[in-house]
Structure formats: structure tokens, C-alpha cells
Design a protein around this motif. Sequence first.
Motif, PDB file in Angstrom:
ATOM      1  N   GLU A   1      -0.088  -5.903  -9.034  1.00 33.54           N
ATOM      2  CA  GLU A   1      -0.876  -4.768  -8.542  1.00 33.54           C
ATOM      3  C   GLU A   1      -0.717  -3.558  -9.464  1.00 33.54           C
TER       4      GLU A   1
ATOM      5  N   HIS B   1       4.425  -7.200  -6.925  1.00 35.27           N
ATOM      6  CA  HIS B   1       4.136  -5.775  -7.120  1.00 35.27           C
ATOM      7  C   HIS B   1       3.612  -5.533  -8.533  1.00 35.27           C
TER       8      HIS B   1
ATOM      9  N   LEU C   1       2.219   1.747  -3.515  1.00 36.65           N
ATOM     10  CA  LEU C   1       1.184   2.245  -4.436  1.00 36.65           C
ATOM     11  C   LEU C   1       0.934   3.730  -4.185  1.00 36.65           C
ATOM     12  N   ALA C   2       0.910   4.116  -2.911  1.00 33.33           N
ATOM     13  CA  ALA C   2       0.686   5.534  -2.590  1.00 33.33           C
ATOM     14  C   ALA C   2       1.864   6.379  -3.103  1.00 33.33           C
TER      15      ALA C   2
ATOM     16  N   GLN D   1       0.830  -1.211   0.000  1.00 35.53           N
ATOM     17  CA  GLN D   1       0.000   0.000   0.000  1.00 35.53           C
ATOM     18  C   GLN D   1       0.863   1.258   0.000  1.00 35.53           C
ATOM     19  N   GLU D   2       1.947   1.208   0.749  1.00 33.62           N
ATOM     20  CA  GLU D   2       2.849   2.358   0.838  1.00 33.62           C
ATOM     21  C   GLU D   2       3.489   2.622  -0.531  1.00 33.62           C
TER      22      GLU D   2
END
Length: 307
Positions: A35, A32, A11-12, A8-9
Amino acid sequence: MHVPVLLQETLAALDLKPGDKVLDCTFGRGGHTREFLKFVGPHGLVIGLDVDRAALKAVEEFKDEPAFRFARCNFRHLDSALALADVRQVNKVFFDFGVSSPQLDSSWRGFSYLHEAKLDMRMDERQRESAYEVVNAYAEAKLAEILWEYGEERWSKRIAAFIVEARANRPIETTQELVSVIKAAIPKEVRDKEDQHPARRTFQALRIAVNDELNSLKEALPKAVQALARGGRLACISFHSLEDRAVKQFMVESAKGCICPPAIPQCVCQVNPTLRLLSRKVIAPAASAIEANPRCRSARLRAAERL
Ligand SMILES: C[S@@+](CC[C@H](N)C(=O)[O-])C[C@H]1O[C@@H](n2cnc3c(N)ncnc32)[C@H](O)[C@@H]1O
């Protein structure tokens, strides 16, 4: 199910958009990449790179994915990989350095001090030199230097001396033979006090040396910035302080630009910054992620934007 580290980090930090071109320099099992593909959509592109033949198995799972391409190469040659793929610029570049869990867990590859295996540790089996050559042929001083510089092993000189003494009788062939030599070199009272395995730092150092990991990283980062379009983003996950230090230093210097000595009152070098740091602080996994996957404990993410 493989949960990618700091997903999540990452992607952000990358702020992926439909149509983005992404370079995943450390494809691994494609955790990764899988995603990234969801975000870039059918008009985007994700190019995966990996030196390890084992990655090809995971590549198979992406064969019906039109927005995905793969090249088996060292990321220090990412510029050539992009040229071969006829891609001039990308919007995002991602690195998840080091070895993957399957590489560590493949007992025959010799990465782990927990499994008996031939001394190898090559990520790319086309490479000639393995851990066997480093351990059995390098001079004592060179071995000590590797253990100190890449493993921050304070018993480096003693371990190197014990290795040289042991191999004078016969070559050190396997991981467990090496572990015994390391254990003999580190005094028992010191080993008993440590909560980490006595061979951890030596194995890390040998792996970095065999795969020339820090030099690959240092060569790749400027090429990654070169490949990024303006406003593009670079995200790097490191697993030990040597990697993180190299990433941090590169990003901070690229964000500073000017390389004039501090004594010069006005800039004469005219070197412009090429990156903007997205955060000064390094990003670490949440406690819940560490609980679910203790191996991600040491992961650290840094990200920057191309100016
Ligand atoms: C930590 S894993 C990546 C895991 C991946 N992000 C995933 O979620 O499946 C690191 C991968 O990078 C590869 N690798 C390490 N150094 C490399 C280099 N210099 N060039 C290309 N690949 C490299 C390793 O073979 C390994 O598969």
C-alpha cells in the motif's frame, strides 16, 4: 487475501506523499509495503526490513517494483541498514511489531501453543538460542522472572518450578509437552474460569525473551527518530500492553524534551522535544475489522511527527 492490520488508520497517520522515502521495519508479507508503494509512486522509495527468512518469499513478489528495496536484518540495526542502502534520511518510519499470522500458523516454528512442534520460536533462525534452551537451561528464578515480566503471568513462579521439575527427568522438547507442564502448574479451578488458553501468557513471554523483542524495540525507536527528516512521521502498531507501554513512554518523553527533575524551577538540561504526538489517544481497530480478523483485536496504533 492478507488484509494489513489497521491499514487505513496507518495510511492516515503516515500521510504518505508522492516521492516519500519510507522505512517499513517489519515487512512480513509486505501487506503494508504494498500500500505504501501506491502512494510514494515511481519517484519514492520503500525500504522493507525483516529478520525472518520467510519474508524473502514475499519479497519475490516485489522484484519488478523499482521503488522497493529489502534488507534482511533486525530493526535494532536500522541505522546500518539505511547506511548500506545509501539513504541518509527518510520521511516515514513504520513498525508493525510482533509475529505475523504465517509465523503463528507455521506449525513447525513452535510459536503457537495450538500446534505440536519442537520448542523453537526464533524469528531469525541464524540465532543460536531458541525456546528449547530457555525452557531447558535457564535457572528457575530467571524463568519465573521472564514469565512475570514478559507474560504478566501471575502463576510465573509455579510454572517455572513445574518446568524445572519436569526437565529434571528429561528435556521438554515440544510445545505440547510444555503446554502439559503449564496446565499442571495452574490450578484447574483457575484454568476453568479463564476464557484464554492457559499457555498464552507463557508462550508470549518465551517468544519475547527468545527474540529479545522489547530491547530491539527500545533500541530501534530512537534510531527511527534520528533517521526521520523534519516533518516526517513515525507510526507503530503494538499487539500487547508491554509493547504499547514502551512505545507510548518513548513518544511522550520525546514530545516532552526536558529531562530536568520536577523540583528544578527552570530547565537546565536544554533537551528539546524531537516528536509531536499526532494524537494522545491510542488508535484501536474498528469492530468490523475485529469481526473480519479476530487476531487484530489487540492491535494499537500510535503515531508522531518529527520536529
Ligand atoms: C506483524 S508482522 C508484519 C506484517 C506486515 N506489516 C504485513 O502487512 O505483512 C511482523 C513482522 O516483523 C518481523 N519482525 C519482528 N521483530 C523484528 C525485528 N526485531 N527486526 C526485524 N523484523 C522483525 C517478523 O519477522 C514479522 O515478519
